[in-house]
Enzyme design. Structure first.
Site, PDB file in Angstrom:
ATOM      1  N   SER A 164      11.617 -35.569 -27.844  1.00  0.00           N
ATOM      2  CA  SER A 164      12.354 -34.418 -27.311  1.00  0.00           C
ATOM      3  C   SER A 164      12.848 -33.516 -28.439  1.00  0.00           C
ATOM      4  O   SER A 164      13.365 -33.991 -29.453  1.00  0.00           O
ATOM      5  CB  SER A 164      13.546 -34.902 -26.490  1.00  0.00           C
ATOM      6  OG  SER A 164      14.353 -33.798 -26.151  1.00  0.00           O
TER       7      SER A 164
ATOM      8  N   THR B 219      16.135 -35.555 -18.096  1.00  0.00           N
ATOM      9  CA  THR B 219      14.699 -35.319 -18.080  1.00  0.00           C
ATOM     10  C   THR B 219      14.002 -36.486 -17.384  1.00  0.00           C
ATOM     11  O   THR B 219      14.647 -37.348 -16.794  1.00  0.00           O
ATOM     12  CB  THR B 219      14.202 -35.036 -19.526  1.00  0.00           C
ATOM     13  OG1 THR B 219      12.823 -34.747 -19.478  1.00  0.00           O
ATOM     14  CG2 THR B 219      14.436 -36.175 -20.484  1.00  0.00           C
TER      15      THR B 219
ATOM     16  N   LYS C 247      15.290 -36.990 -13.114  1.00  0.00           N
ATOM     17  CA  LYS C 247      15.714 -35.705 -12.527  1.00  0.00           C
ATOM     18  C   LYS C 247      15.982 -35.778 -11.034  1.00  0.00           C
ATOM     19  O   LYS C 247      16.884 -35.109 -10.544  1.00  0.00           O
ATOM     20  CB  LYS C 247      14.643 -34.639 -12.776  1.00  0.00           C
ATOM     21  CG  LYS C 247      14.658 -34.043 -14.171  1.00  0.00           C
ATOM     22  CD  LYS C 247      13.633 -32.913 -14.248  1.00  0.00           C
ATOM     23  CE  LYS C 247      13.595 -32.284 -15.615  1.00  0.00           C
ATOM     24  NZ  LYS C 247      12.672 -31.157 -15.693  1.00  0.00           N
TER      25      LYS C 247
ATOM     26  N   ARG D   3      -3.251 -30.453  -7.392  1.00  0.00           N
ATOM     27  CA  ARG D   3      -4.311 -31.468  -7.314  1.00  0.00           C
ATOM     28  C   ARG D   3      -4.256 -32.193  -5.971  1.00  0.00           C
ATOM     29  O   ARG D   3      -5.262 -32.313  -5.287  1.00  0.00           O
ATOM     30  CB  ARG D   3      -4.130 -32.463  -8.476  1.00  0.00           C
ATOM     31  CG  ARG D   3      -5.114 -33.593  -8.474  1.00  0.00           C
ATOM     32  CD  ARG D   3      -4.898 -34.513  -9.650  1.00  0.00           C
ATOM     33  NE  ARG D   3      -3.587 -35.173  -9.618  1.00  0.00           N
ATOM     34  CZ  ARG D   3      -3.170 -36.032 -10.521  1.00  0.00           C
ATOM     35  NH1 ARG D   3      -3.940 -36.322 -11.561  1.00  0.00           N
ATOM     36  NH2 ARG D   3      -1.994 -36.585 -10.424  1.00  0.00           N
ATOM     37  N   THR D   4      -3.072 -32.659  -5.584  1.00  0.00           N
ATOM     38  CA  THR D   4      -2.922 -33.296  -4.283  1.00  0.00           C
ATOM     39  C   THR D   4      -2.498 -32.221  -3.286  1.00  0.00           C
ATOM     40  O   THR D   4      -1.358 -31.729  -3.322  1.00  0.00           O
ATOM     41  CB  THR D   4      -1.849 -34.415  -4.355  1.00  0.00           C
ATOM     42  OG1 THR D   4      -2.195 -35.272  -5.441  1.00  0.00           O
ATOM     43  CG2 THR D   4      -1.771 -35.209  -3.070  1.00  0.00           C
TER      44      THR D   4
ATOM     45  N   GLY E 211       5.390 -22.062 -23.381  1.00  0.00           N
ATOM     46  CA  GLY E 211       6.338 -23.011 -22.791  1.00  0.00           C
ATOM     47  C   GLY E 211       7.628 -23.116 -23.587  1.00  0.00           C
ATOM     48  O   GLY E 211       8.670 -23.507 -23.034  1.00  0.00           O
TER      49      GLY E 211
HETATM   50  P1  NAP Z   1       5.783 -33.940 -12.552  1.00  0.00           P
HETATM   51  O1  NAP Z   1       6.974 -33.824 -11.666  1.00  0.00           O
HETATM   52  O2  NAP Z   1       5.306 -35.300 -12.915  1.00  0.00           O
HETATM   53  O3  NAP Z   1       4.592 -33.148 -11.810  1.00  0.00           O
HETATM   54  C1  NAP Z   1       3.321 -33.159 -12.333  1.00  0.00           C
HETATM   55  C2  NAP Z   1       2.423 -32.176 -11.554  1.00  0.00           C
HETATM   56  O4  NAP Z   1       1.233 -32.057 -12.282  1.00  0.00           O
HETATM   57  C3  NAP Z   1       2.073 -32.638 -10.158  1.00  0.00           C
HETATM   58  O5  NAP Z   1       1.919 -31.535  -9.335  1.00  0.00           O
HETATM   59  C4  NAP Z   1       0.726 -33.321 -10.376  1.00  0.00           C
HETATM   60  O6  NAP Z   1      -0.115 -33.260  -9.263  1.00  0.00           O
HETATM   61  C5  NAP Z   1       0.135 -32.464 -11.464  1.00  0.00           C
HETATM   62  N1  NAP Z   1      -0.789 -33.208 -12.302  1.00  0.00           N
HETATM   63  C6  NAP Z   1      -0.522 -34.293 -13.055  1.00  0.00           C
HETATM   64  N2  NAP Z   1      -1.629 -34.685 -13.697  1.00  0.00           N
HETATM   65  C7  NAP Z   1      -2.608 -33.831 -13.343  1.00  0.00           C
HETATM   66  C8  NAP Z   1      -3.995 -33.724 -13.665  1.00  0.00           C
HETATM   67  N3  NAP Z   1      -4.565 -34.592 -14.514  1.00  0.00           N
HETATM   68  N4  NAP Z   1      -4.708 -32.729 -13.134  1.00  0.00           N
HETATM   69  C9  NAP Z   1      -4.132 -31.841 -12.278  1.00  0.00           C
HETATM   70  N5  NAP Z   1      -2.843 -31.910 -11.912  1.00  0.00           N
HETATM   71  C10 NAP Z   1      -2.089 -32.886 -12.442  1.00  0.00           C
HETATM   72  O7  NAP Z   1       6.008 -33.164 -13.904  1.00  0.00           O
HETATM   73  P2  NAP Z   1       6.945 -31.902 -14.168  1.00  0.00           P
HETATM   74  O8  NAP Z   1       8.300 -32.325 -14.571  1.00  0.00           O
HETATM   75  O9  NAP Z   1       6.815 -30.974 -13.026  1.00  0.00           O
HETATM   76  O10 NAP Z   1       6.267 -31.299 -15.486  1.00  0.00           O
HETATM   77  C11 NAP Z   1       5.036 -30.632 -15.430  1.00  0.00           C
HETATM   78  C12 NAP Z   1       4.716 -30.054 -16.795  1.00  0.00           C
HETATM   79  O11 NAP Z   1       5.662 -29.055 -17.108  1.00  0.00           O
HETATM   80  C13 NAP Z   1       4.774 -31.056 -17.926  1.00  0.00           C
HETATM   81  O12 NAP Z   1       3.767 -30.789 -18.837  1.00  0.00           O
HETATM   82  C14 NAP Z   1       6.105 -30.785 -18.578  1.00  0.00           C
HETATM   83  O13 NAP Z   1       6.099 -31.129 -19.944  1.00  0.00           O
HETATM   84  C15 NAP Z   1       6.204 -29.291 -18.401  1.00  0.00           C
HETATM   85  N6  NAP Z   1       7.587 -28.843 -18.430  1.00  0.00           N
HETATM   86  C16 NAP Z   1       7.914 -27.937 -19.397  1.00  0.00           C
HETATM   87  C17 NAP Z   1       9.194 -27.482 -19.474  1.00  0.00           C
HETATM   88  C18 NAP Z   1       9.534 -26.496 -20.539  1.00  0.00           C
HETATM   89  O14 NAP Z   1      10.721 -26.312 -20.792  1.00  0.00           O
HETATM   90  N7  NAP Z   1       8.563 -25.833 -21.134  1.00  0.00           N
HETATM   91  C19 NAP Z   1      10.174 -27.920 -18.568  1.00  0.00           C
HETATM   92  C20 NAP Z   1       9.808 -28.836 -17.582  1.00  0.00           C
HETATM   93  C21 NAP Z   1       8.497 -29.290 -17.530  1.00  0.00           C
HETATM   94  P3  NAP Z   1      -0.136 -34.390  -8.121  1.00  0.00           P
HETATM   95  O15 NAP Z   1       0.865 -33.939  -7.087  1.00  0.00           O
HETATM   96  O16 NAP Z   1      -1.519 -34.387  -7.647  1.00  0.00           O
HETATM   97  O17 NAP Z   1       0.259 -35.680  -8.769  1.00  0.00           O
END
Ligand code: NAP
Length: 552
Positions: free
Chosen positions: A282, A327, A331, A415-416, A498
């Site tokens: 982090s 995080t 969350k 994806r889903t 990002g």
């Molecule tokens: P999350 O709750 O685990 O959600 C993941 C999402 O990505 C779900 O919709 C999932 O789809 C999809 N996914 C996962 N693996 C995939 C694959 N191989 N191909 C296609 N879709 C896929 O995660 P999150 O907290 O929302 O975070 C998502 C991303 O945003 C991460 O990379 C995180 O690091 C980034 N993020 C960045 C910030 C920032 O400040 N820049 C803040 C928060 C998050 P399914 O529903 O099909 O599982």
């Protein structure tokens, strides 16, 4: 004949007669009494496999640190280093050297007897080490006169290590206090965040009586290595560089100084942190500590490695902590434990910010929304803007609800399909499948899945032909140039990185906690610097990383 003890103070050398009588346990030795007033906050632990290498490390570490622990037990023949050590001590009278030769039975590497350990430490003291460390087990095995002999040569630190847990700290401290220690060092292993609280309580109760150093080892004990000095620990241990740790969870002196500003921590320092698992990579500590420093706020922001909400909240209440960034994977789960959450967090079903009020109540917010909306509002009018959000997880939900609040027209692709459709329904947005994407143009495409993140294959969730948009908002910020970003740039699409989301969600947290505007530019620079994207932040230092499981 009178014996003389040389004390090397920064500007002078004082020769004093050494008392020959057995000292009482609560009377610090001469050496220790002087040391007490001049010990820095950080003791850098050094080890090597041969004398020359050890002395090279000592010379290098002495450039930035004035308290060095020499782990003589790592040397196959520890006595061979003593002549070089004497030479060094003669030239570097401002450096305080601690000699440790921990026996293998107590977690070290020295295979000799207690008598040979004690003899070696006497020689190390004669060579110029102002402090010597013996384990509680050694203290128990030595005769009172033998302990006193050591104490006449140097300040005496008695140490205890529990490699399995954090138990009976008070009883152990009492046992150690039976010996004439100038310093008591008590090290346990944190199995939970609450173990750190136990260590802090011990330090608060005991460090006035005898200078005490208290640390919890392990990834869950990292906070104790920063906050122990706030609770009265005489100093904390650090490694000279990453990969050279002598205990699990140890950080480098540079991280302690530059990121956590350990020299500025005092009893009034407010504590904030980021909780999740994993947490080692982090960048929040870099960014938030920069903000506190920039705004002259007496606060420190620490990493809390946990996936156990009950343990986390116990630590927050008992430490106490003023606020937290939350995080993955906490969350969603944290919400039901809070006294109140804002309406948007409740809709999104996730909270990334927690504040503890004066009456101890815990309030939750979701600043990921600000992280998405603020960078976009700096570039376009959101009302009526056509925006595609790829993903339907926590970050995507924050984006979709936040944008719908600003009357943007939002499409969700995931994806889903069912998860994406459910989100679209809840937020009054549209769902679109990849197959139907080619019919649509957007103002912004937001990528909110982990695809392309550091450590995974450089993939893209979209094809170049899908990028019919003015802006691509890439939530993944490590690496800075994902395959998707490269594709967008090649096509002339403007990229919102990002890091901007990361900085703006952090800025909003800062505002919630302090009531002050956040120093966004400095925070941004600290993040870019930590990622190696800009060569220098506003303070001159090397990029740093926090301990991993070992940092380890
Ligand atoms: P999350 O709750 O685990 O959600 C993941 C999402 O990505 C779900 O919709 C999932 O789809 C999809 N996914 C996962 N693996 C995939 C694959 N191989 N191909 C296609 N879709 C896929 O995660 P999150 O907290 O929302 O975070 C998502 C991303 O945003 C991460 O990379 C995180 O690091 C980034 N993020 C960045 C910030 C920032 O400040 N820049 C803040 C928060 C998050 P399914 O529903 O099909 O599982």
């Amino acid at each position: 004949m009178r014996f003389a003890l040389e004390l090397h103070l920064p500007l002078c050398t004082i020769k004093m007669p050494v008392r020959r009588k057995l000292m009482k346990s609560d009377t610090p030795s001469y050496a220790a009494r002087f040391l007490r007033h001049r010990l820095p906050r950080i003791c850098v632990a050094l080890f090597a496999s041969n004398p020359s290498e050890l002395m090279e490390k000592v010379e290098a570490a002495a450039n930035e640190n004035s308290l060095l622990e020499l782990r003589l037990d790592y040397l196959p023949k520890p006595a061979l280093v003593l002549p070089k050590l004497k030479e060094f001590a003669g030239f570097h009278r401002d450096i305080i050297l601690v000699a440790t030769c921990r026996r293998a039975v107590n977690g070290g590497k020295f295979r000799g007897t207690v008598a040979s350990q004690s003899e070696l430490l006497l020689k190390a003291a004669a060579a110029g080490c102002q402090l010597v460390d013996i384990e509680l087990e050694t203290a128990k095995a030595l005769k009172a006169q033998e302990i006193e002999k050591l104490r006449q040569q140097a300040g005496l630190m008695i140490s205890f290590h529990d490699f399995r847990g954090t138990k009976k700290l008070e009883e152990t401290w009492e046992e150690m206090h039976q010996f004439p220690a100038d310093y008591i060092k008590i090290v346990s292993t944190a199995k939970s965040l609450s173990d750190n609280v136990k260590m802090m309580r011990l330090l608060e109760h005991r460090s006035d009586a005898v200078s005490t150093v208290g640390v919890c080892m392990g990834e869950r004990g990292i906070i104790s290595r920063i906050l122990n000095v706030r609770s009265g620990s005489a100093f904390t241990f650090a490694s000279a560089e990453s990969g050279a740790e002598t205990a699990p969870g140890q950080m480098t002196a540079r991280v302690l100084r530059d990121v956590f500003r350990i020299d500025a921590i005092d009893a009034a320092t407010k504590v904030y942190g980021v909780a999740g698992d994993p947490i080692g990579h982090s960048l929040s500590p870099e960014m938030m500590n920069t903000a506190f420093r920039r705004e002259n706020i007496n606060a420190v922001y620490v990493p809390l490695q946990t996936s156990d909400v009950d343990d986390l909240l116990k630590c927050v209440r008992e430490m106490p902590m003023q606020g937290l960034s939350i995080t993955m994977p906490l969350k969603q789960e944290i919400i039901k434990h809070l006294d109140k959450t804002d309406a948007l967090s409740a809709k999104i079903g996730a909270c990334n910010t927690l504040i503890r009020s004066h009456d101890g109540k815990l309030y939750g917010f979701n600043t990921d929304v600000a992280g998405v909306v603020r960078p976009l509002e700096q570039r376009l009018i959101l009302s009526g803007a056509k925006i595609l959000v790829v993903g339907a997880g926590g970050a995507a939900r924050a984006a979709v609800f936040g944008l719908r609040e600003r009357n943007a027209e939002v499409w969700v692709m995931n994806r889903t399909a069912e998860t994406g459709q459910k989100l679209a329904r809840q937020a009054h947005a549209h769902y679109v499948s990849h197959a139907h994407l080619k019919k649509l143009d957007f103002d912004v495409i937001i990528h909110a899945t982990p695809v392309g993140m550091e450590g995974s294959r450089p993939q893209s969730p979209l094809e170049e032909s899908d990028l019919r948009t003015r802006y691509l908002f890439e939530m993944v910020y490590n690496p800075a140039e994902t395959k998707l970003v490269k594709m967008a740039r090649a096509k002339g699409v403007q990229v919102i990185p990002g890091t901007e989301m990361f900085v703006h969600q952090g800025a909003r947290q800062f505002e919630i906690w302090t009531g002050k505007p956040a120093p966004v530019e400095d925070m941004h620079r600290a993040v870019l610097f930590a990622l190696g994207i800009v060569p220098q932040a506003f303070s001159v230092r090397e990029p740093t990383t926090l301990p991993q499981a070992k940092r380890g």
